[in-house]
Design an enzyme around this catalytic site. Structure first.
Site, short mmCIF file in Angstrom:
data_model
loop_
_atom_site.label_atom_id
_atom_site.label_comp_id
_atom_site.label_asym_id
_atom_site.label_seq_id
_atom_site.Cartn_x
_atom_site.Cartn_y
_atom_site.Cartn_z
N ASP A 223 1.00 -1.42 -0.13
CA ASP A 223 0.14 -0.53 -0.11
C ASP A 223 0.93 0.96 0.14
O ASP A 223 1.89 0.91 -0.11
CB ASP A 223 -0.85 -0.09 1.59
N ASP B 87 -1.86 -0.24 6.09
CA ASP B 87 -1.44 0.10 7.44
C ASP B 87 -3.76 0.38 7.83
O ASP B 87 -4.09 0.18 8.59
CB ASP B 87 -0.68 0.44 8.01
N ASP C 182 -7.60 -1.76 4.29
CA ASP C 182 -6.36 -2.84 3.65
C ASP C 182 -6.83 -4.06 3.82
O ASP C 182 -5.78 -4.92 3.85
CB ASP C 182 -5.12 -2.55 4.00
#
Length: 631
Positions: A334, A528, A532
């Site tokens: 990410d 995080d 996600d």
């Protein structure tokens, strides 16, 4: 009460260890005296004195093993290493090989003692981690300070933490500044400076000044409680190798017993050879074949891997995830909060005709006032004025797009270019360099605000190290716009990136990578945020940033990185590979050595003494090798 029980447990272990040493020393003295007594004074094989000395040494060193074998037989668990040793040594006594019988028991006892020492040492990292659990909290009640259990402290209470004390609960500093030791949580040895307004976590140790902290999470929701829960769960999740060895030993031991029985009976019955010679060979075979090296050292190897990772601020939720991590060839990151700091700051405010910078900022701040997203917080920080939450109505977060809210009967939109298109807002600017928040009010485009986010210090190092480890693809998935994603991907030299993704689109992207992966290759995702969580769950190995990551991401991840440093991903892979290598070294070494000595034992070229090395020696070498994972 808990501390008292811990002290009793420690005292019991100490006494047991002391008794073990005393029994080993006494048995060794009797054994040496017996050998001298037998060889120097030439007593006959049937001498009562010789039997008394050797049998005393035998029971001193082997009583525990014999009683364990007896208890297991009663429970129906007949075939284990205790049974093998008991049968082998009692058989040796029956054919008048007393020194060999005592030698096997004594050296096994010594080997077991060193095994326990190695196991205890390997557990120190986990034990140290578990000791971060705070014993008490100094609760401020009026003008008094009362020492209470952390479980009794509520959110909003004020606690006082003196220098040298553990911080018992997560909270915000309201009085004082200090240095805190975060090593138990993150593995980082350098103390961290904290002051009023900073968030501190349970398990940190206050170093220099007294702090007053307003509790933000109850103990069950605190960072330390979650870590303890993760560690406990990790112990119960076995790797496939562990499961295989446990199952293998279950069938292997009976085969060995019946094989030894065949060695003892078949050759004498067929060839007329001496029963005593072939019984001796069968007994040697029993001692050699004990599966101790495999049964003990392999779980210890994985335990050491989990402990070694914990020391470095990497929490692995089970040995099975260490195994899977060794097969990862594609790592997907990410962006915000993972590769970048997630600490945004407003760098430019661009109003359209009819709006001023101040008005554009106000509209954006009103829309974002109920959001905890880093972009929203950066806008609110610059606006700095107090907002009445009652003014904001029908607040709605449009996943992956932005915010829609009604303020004083005005419909305000704040978000991505995609949000404007979705709501049919006419605007002449779509592509803007950087992270951008477009603003519209009552269907009229008001302008945009550019937000900057910095790369984490170790982001580039993380990518470079992963390449050195042989990771073939490093990809970034982000909900941010394409221009920002392209800039970050270029700086880090990533293989590919996908931008402007909704949570479900990230899942689809991971599923495509999994389908396209070659056989035996795994995909890892590192993230995080709460958005996600689905993709972390879908990846073969889900990794969450634990310090600032969302509770949902941490809960569902297979591995949690407590420092939020992307370079720890490569370190986790390195630990997993080292653990895997050591485990298979132990398996190969044990099988090769035992195979050779079993062959020698069957043809009569191995004695009981060599059998002891093939069992105890191999077990000890495998265990000490497994302990290398911690280093």
């Amino acid at each position: 009460m808990k501390n008292k029980l811990q002290r009793v447990s420690t005292l019991t272990k100490y006494k047991n260890g002391k008794q073990e040493i005393i029994s080993i020393i006494l048995a060794s003295i009797l054994f040496i005296f017996g050998m001298i007594f037998k060889t120097k004074l030439h007593y006959t094989l049937y001498s009562l004195a010789e039997y008394f000395i050797f049998l005393s040494a035998y029971f001193l060193s082997g009583w525990d093993i014999l009683t364990k074998a007896g208890r297991n037989i009663i429970k129906g668990k007949i075939f284990d290493e205790n049974f093998l040793l008991g049968v082998a040594t009692i058989g040796a006594i029956s054919i008048h090989e007393l020194p060999e019988a005592v030698g096997v028991m004594l050296f096994f006892k010594i080997g077991e003692f060193f095994q326990n020492m190695a196991v205890a040492r390997s557990r120190q990292s986990i034990k140290a981690l578990l000791e971060i659990r705070p014993d008490y909290a100094n609760l401020k009640i009026g003008e008094e300070i009362k020492k209470v259990s952390p479980e009794k402290v509520k959110v909003g209470d004020i606690i006082v933490v003196k220098p040298g004390e553990k911080i018992p609960l997560d909270g915000e500093i309201i009085i004082g500044s200090s240095q805190v030791d975060t090593s138990a949580l993150t593995g980082e040895p350098i103390p961290k400076e904290v002051e009023i307004g900073d968030i501190v976590l349970a398990g940190m140790i206050n170093k220099t000044e007294t702090l007053a902290i307003k509790v933000t999470k109850g103990f069950s929701e605190s960072s330390v409680s979650k870590i303890l829960n993760l560690v406990e769960k990790a112990r119960s999740r076995k790797a496939e190798t562990e499961k295989f060895i446990t199952k293998f030993a279950k069938y292997y031991t009976p085969v060995v017993v019946f094989g030894a029985l065949a060695v003892a009976l078949v050759p004498p019955l067929i060839t007329g050879a001496s029963f005593s010679e072939w019984i001796y060979r069968a007994l040697v075979l029993l001692v050699i074949s004990c599966p101790c090296a495999l049964v003990i050292s392999i779980p210890l190897g994985y335990f050491g891997g989990i402990g070694g990772a914990a020391q470095r601020g990497i929490l692995v939720k089970g040995a099975n995830f260490l195994d899977t991590l060794t097969m990862v060839k594609t790592v997907v990151f990410d962006k915000t909060g993972t590769l970048t700091k997630g600490v945004f700051r407003v760098v430019q405010i661009v109003p359209k005709s009819g709006f001023t910078k101040e008005k554009l900022l106000q509209l954006a701040a009103l829309a974002e006032s109920q959001s905890n997203h880093p972009i929203a917080l950066s806008i609110l920080e610059v606006y700095s004025k107090k907002i009445n939450p009652l003014e904001v109505q029908n607040y709605k977060e449009v996943a992956g797009h932005g915010i829609k809210a009604i303020v004083k009967n005005q419909i305000i939109l704040a978000g991505s270019d995609a949000l404007l298109h979705r709501e049919g807002i006419k605007h002449d600017i779509c592509d803007v360099e950087g992270t951008v928040v477009h603003v519209a009010v009552d269907g009229i485009y008001a302008g945009y605000i550019i937000i900057a986010d910095e790369l984490k210090e170790d982001a580039l190092e993380a990518i470079q190290t992963l390449r050195k480890l042989g990771i073939r693809k490093i990809i970034m998935l982000t909900g941010d716009n394409k221009r920002v994603a392209k800039t970050v991907a270029k700086k880090l030299a990533l293989d590919a990136y996908l931008a402007e993704l909704l949570p479900e689109e990230k899942v689809n992207a991971i599923e495509k990578l999994i389908r396209e992966a070659e056989k035996g290759e795994k995909i890892s995702f590192v993230g995080d945020g709460i958005n996600d969580a689905p993709v972390i769950a879908r990846a073969d190995v889900g990794i969450a940033m634990g310090a600032m990551g969302s509770d949902a991401a941490i809960e569902i991840a297979d591995i949690v990185i407590m420092t939020d440093a992307p370079s720890k991903v490569a370190e986790a892979i390195r630990i997993a590979r080292k653990t895997h290598k050591i485990v298979w070294e132990n398996i190969s070494f044990a099988f090769i050595v035992k195979g050779v000595f079993i062959g020698l034992g069957v043809i009569g070229m191995a004695t009981m003494w060599e059998a002891v090395f093939a069992d105890v020696g191999v077990a000890l070498m495998a265990i000490f090798n497994a302990a290398r994972v911690l280093r």
